[in-house]
Design a protein around this motif. Structure first.
Motif, short mmCIF file in Angstrom:
data_model
loop_
_atom_site.label_atom_id
_atom_site.label_comp_id
_atom_site.label_asym_id
_atom_site.label_seq_id
_atom_site.Cartn_x
_atom_site.Cartn_y
_atom_site.Cartn_z
N LEU A 105 0.81 -1.22 0.00
CA LEU A 105 0.00 0.00 0.00
C LEU A 105 0.84 1.27 0.00
N GLN A 106 2.06 1.20 0.52
CA GLN A 106 2.88 2.41 0.65
C GLN A 106 3.50 2.86 -0.67
N ASN A 107 3.50 1.98 -1.69
CA ASN A 107 4.15 2.37 -2.93
C ASN A 107 3.44 1.88 -4.20
N MET A 108 2.18 1.45 -4.07
CA MET A 108 1.41 1.09 -5.26
C MET A 108 -0.07 1.37 -5.02
N ASN A 111 -12.28 -0.42 -5.31
CA ASN A 111 -11.07 -0.81 -4.59
C ASN A 111 -11.28 -0.86 -3.08
N ASP A 112 -12.41 -0.32 -2.60
CA ASP A 112 -12.70 -0.39 -1.16
C ASP A 112 -13.10 -1.79 -0.73
N ASN A 113 -13.32 -2.70 -1.69
CA ASN A 113 -13.81 -4.03 -1.37
C ASN A 113 -12.66 -4.95 -0.95
N ARG A 114 -11.89 -4.46 0.03
CA ARG A 114 -10.84 -5.26 0.65
C ARG A 114 -10.98 -5.06 2.16
N SER A 115 -10.91 -6.14 2.91
CA SER A 115 -11.00 -6.02 4.36
C SER A 115 -9.62 -5.70 4.93
N PRO A 116 -9.57 -5.18 6.18
CA PRO A 116 -8.27 -4.97 6.81
C PRO A 116 -7.43 -6.25 6.85
N GLY A 117 -8.09 -7.40 7.02
CA GLY A 117 -7.36 -8.67 7.03
C GLY A 117 -6.76 -8.98 5.68
N ASN A 118 -7.49 -8.68 4.60
CA ASN A 118 -6.96 -8.88 3.26
C ASN A 118 -5.66 -8.10 3.08
N MET A 119 -5.69 -6.83 3.48
CA MET A 119 -4.53 -5.97 3.27
C MET A 119 -3.37 -6.37 4.18
N ALA A 120 -3.69 -6.75 5.41
CA ALA A 120 -2.63 -7.21 6.31
C ALA A 120 -1.99 -8.49 5.78
N GLY A 121 -2.77 -9.27 5.03
CA GLY A 121 -2.25 -10.50 4.46
C GLY A 121 -1.50 -10.33 3.17
N GLY A 122 -1.41 -9.08 2.67
CA GLY A 122 -0.57 -8.81 1.50
C GLY A 122 -1.31 -8.44 0.25
N ILE A 123 -2.66 -8.35 0.29
CA ILE A 123 -3.43 -7.98 -0.90
C ILE A 123 -3.51 -6.45 -0.97
N SER A 124 -3.02 -5.88 -2.06
CA SER A 124 -2.88 -4.43 -2.15
C SER A 124 -4.04 -3.76 -2.87
N THR A 125 -4.61 -4.40 -3.89
CA THR A 125 -5.69 -3.80 -4.67
C THR A 125 -6.79 -4.83 -4.92
N ILE A 126 -7.96 -4.35 -5.32
CA ILE A 126 -9.06 -5.25 -5.62
C ILE A 126 -8.72 -6.13 -6.82
#
Length: 515
Positions: A85-88, A356-371
């Motif tokens: 998330l910090q660079n893409m 792109n909001d259709n990602r949970s905090p768990g998804n992003m913590a697990g490494g998923i950056s975009t929908i």
């Protein structure tokens, strides 16, 4: 993606999924300064399942995973840097729908597999044998639950009201929070289509529908519209003279049908009669590497048996839909999918949200950056066979083959639509550890990584993490899943069934205004 043989020969700290990719996926926690094979040196600590750059990525350049664009660099990214998330970020890009370009005739097996199923009088094949209690409206939910509770085993005394009916899997109440205070048209039609699908579901031997009496979703209209007159019993609380009298009458109905429901015998049935709903929830960056591709391999095996699999979660197909349209058996089928994407795009804009909001905090913590990254990984569950049809939420599914059903990405709502469409079994992948059941259909849980599987063994049925270590190929894991599908369809209980999941997860999609 790397070949299975290369995975077995050398297990590097990272996995490159496609030769075009400019990022690799970490198999485990990477320490700063660690050598990533011959690709790069880690510039910092990187969690398992996350992305690391293996080539320089300039500002604005696409980030490639699975050989596909998953986003664009928002700053210069050097090899060895953590890419997240910090660079893409997500961005627009052209997609070639190429309707039907990759559609292929399925190579069906000569010797079909079988499972021990229940043959219903109308010829359909069941994997479970429940008595169902449906509510037409939230106002009858408590009554429905009270009726079902009469037939539950007491965990303290061990008393089991169904002890003399060993072939009955249970009496289940499926309730919801709508049915009134709603508009007509598609919101009401969708609810009735969902309830109708459950009322006709092959895993129910008998069904009773309970209502209040004054709701928008009138039982009479429901039964007539869904052609259920004469197929199910119904009662409403106001006509029956109140909640207590309705409970007493409904309990008596269940007692009357239990003996008939118990008169079933499992027999060999071709795997072609299985309809499997494909779900993923609580996903992580490894879901698209292990569990989803392995389930995709199992899906291909079932389709080769002339079985049917249902891929859903339309918002989680966004950005990857062009890969499905290429597999569509006709332009008409492919354009149905595109029309769904257009509807969802307008829906998100109307609600002031973005896809792109259709990602949970768990998804992003697990490494998923975009929908798009999430979609590409999720789509792997559908395997590689041709897309034969696209259907509406809860609409009856007719195979054989891969069918796409329009549903939200929210797992309980999505799976409810699949079961309403006829799924007699659910396969559910997870990376973070989603727990889920889906009565009357059994739900098989597939863990994407070994650490979570070991932590949650009481909830997970299959560990797909062995794919990551190289000790098992995607195809071998898929064969394990396929074999388990046959055993579960034959009556073996899933972990979620052992813990009695599946009633509270019933969640019809709510459309329109609440008034």
């Amino acid at each position: 993606m790397q070949s299975d043989s290369s995975q077995r020969q050398e297990v590097t700290p990272v996995l490159v999924l496609n030769d075009r990719d400019n990022v690799a996926i970490t198999r485990r926690l990477i320490a700063q300064g660690e050598l990533l094979g011959s690709l790069a040196v880690a510039k910092g600590s990187i969690p398992a399942g996350h992305k690391v750059a293996i080539r320089p990525i300039k500002l604005g350049d696409p980030v490639l995973r699975y050989g596909q664009i998953i986003g664009f660099a928002t700053k210069q990214i050097e090899p060895g840097a953590h890419v997240h998330l910090q660079n893409m970020a997500l961005g627009d890009f052209d997609k070639d729908y190429a309707f039907g370009a990759d559609a292929r005739q399925t190579d069906y097996v000569d010797a079909p597999a079988t499972f021990l199923g229940i043959r219903r009088p109308d010829g359909r094949a069941a994997t479970r044998n429940y008595v169902g209690i449906l509510s037409s409206v939230n106002c009858s939910s408590h009554v429905a639950n009270v009726v079902a509770d009469v037939f539950k085993k007491n965990p303290f005394t061990g008393t089991d009201p169904l002890a003399e009916f060993p072939n009955v899997d249970g009496v289940v109440a499926l309730t919801h929070k709508t049915g009134c205070g709603m508009t007509g048209g598609e919101p009401l039609n969708l609810l009735r289509r969902t309830l109708g699908g459950y009322a006709r579901h092959v895993n129910f031997s008998h069904v009773i529908v309970l209502g209040l009496g004054c709701e928008v979703n009138q039982i009479g209209g429901l039964l007539e519209e869904q052609r259920l007159v004469g197929r199910v019993r119904s009662m409403d609380i106001q006509t029956m003279g109140g909640a207590r009298k309705t409970v007493a009458a409904a309990v008596e109905f269940v007692r009357e049908v239990l003996r008939d429901s118990n008169e079933v015998t499992r027999q060999p049935i071709p795997a072609s009669e299985l309809i499997v709903g494909l779900q993923c929830g609580g996903s992580d960056g490894l879901s698209g590497v292990t569990a989803n591709p392995a389930l995709g391999a199992a899906s291909d095996m079932l389709v080769r048996q002339r079985g049917t699999v249902i891929l859903s979660e339309t918002p989680e197909t966004y950005g990857a839909e062009h890969l499905l349209t290429r597999r569509a058996v006709s332009r008409e089928v492919g354009e149905k999918l595109i029309s769904l994407m257009d509807w969802w795009d307008a829906y998100f804009k109307r609600e002031g949200a973005v896809m792109n909001d259709n990602r949970s905090p768990g998804n992003m913590a697990g490494g998923i950056s975009t929908i798009v990254e999430k979609s590409l990984g999720a789509m792997a569950k559908g395997g590689t066979t041709s897309l034969v049809e696209v259907v509406k939420y809860g609409e009856t599914v007719k195979g054989p083959g891969l069918v796409f059903m329009d549903t939200p990405g929210y797992d309980p709502v999505s799976a409810t639509g699949q079961v309403a469409g006829g799924a007699n079994l659910i396969c559910f992948t997870t990376g973070r550890g989603s727990v889920f059941g889906c009565k009357p259909a059994p739900s098989i849980k597939l863990a994407s990584n070994t650490a979570m599987y070991q932590r949650m063994q009481d909830d997970m049925d299959v560990n797909c993490g062995e794919v990551l270590t190289g000790s098992e190929t995607v195809e071998e894991c898929g064969k394990r899943i396929f074999d388990l599908i046959l055993r579960i369809a034959s009556g073996e209980r899933t972990k979620s069934e052992e813990f009695d999941f599946g009633a509270a997860e019933f969640a019809p999609w709510v459309l329109g205004a609440t008034v």
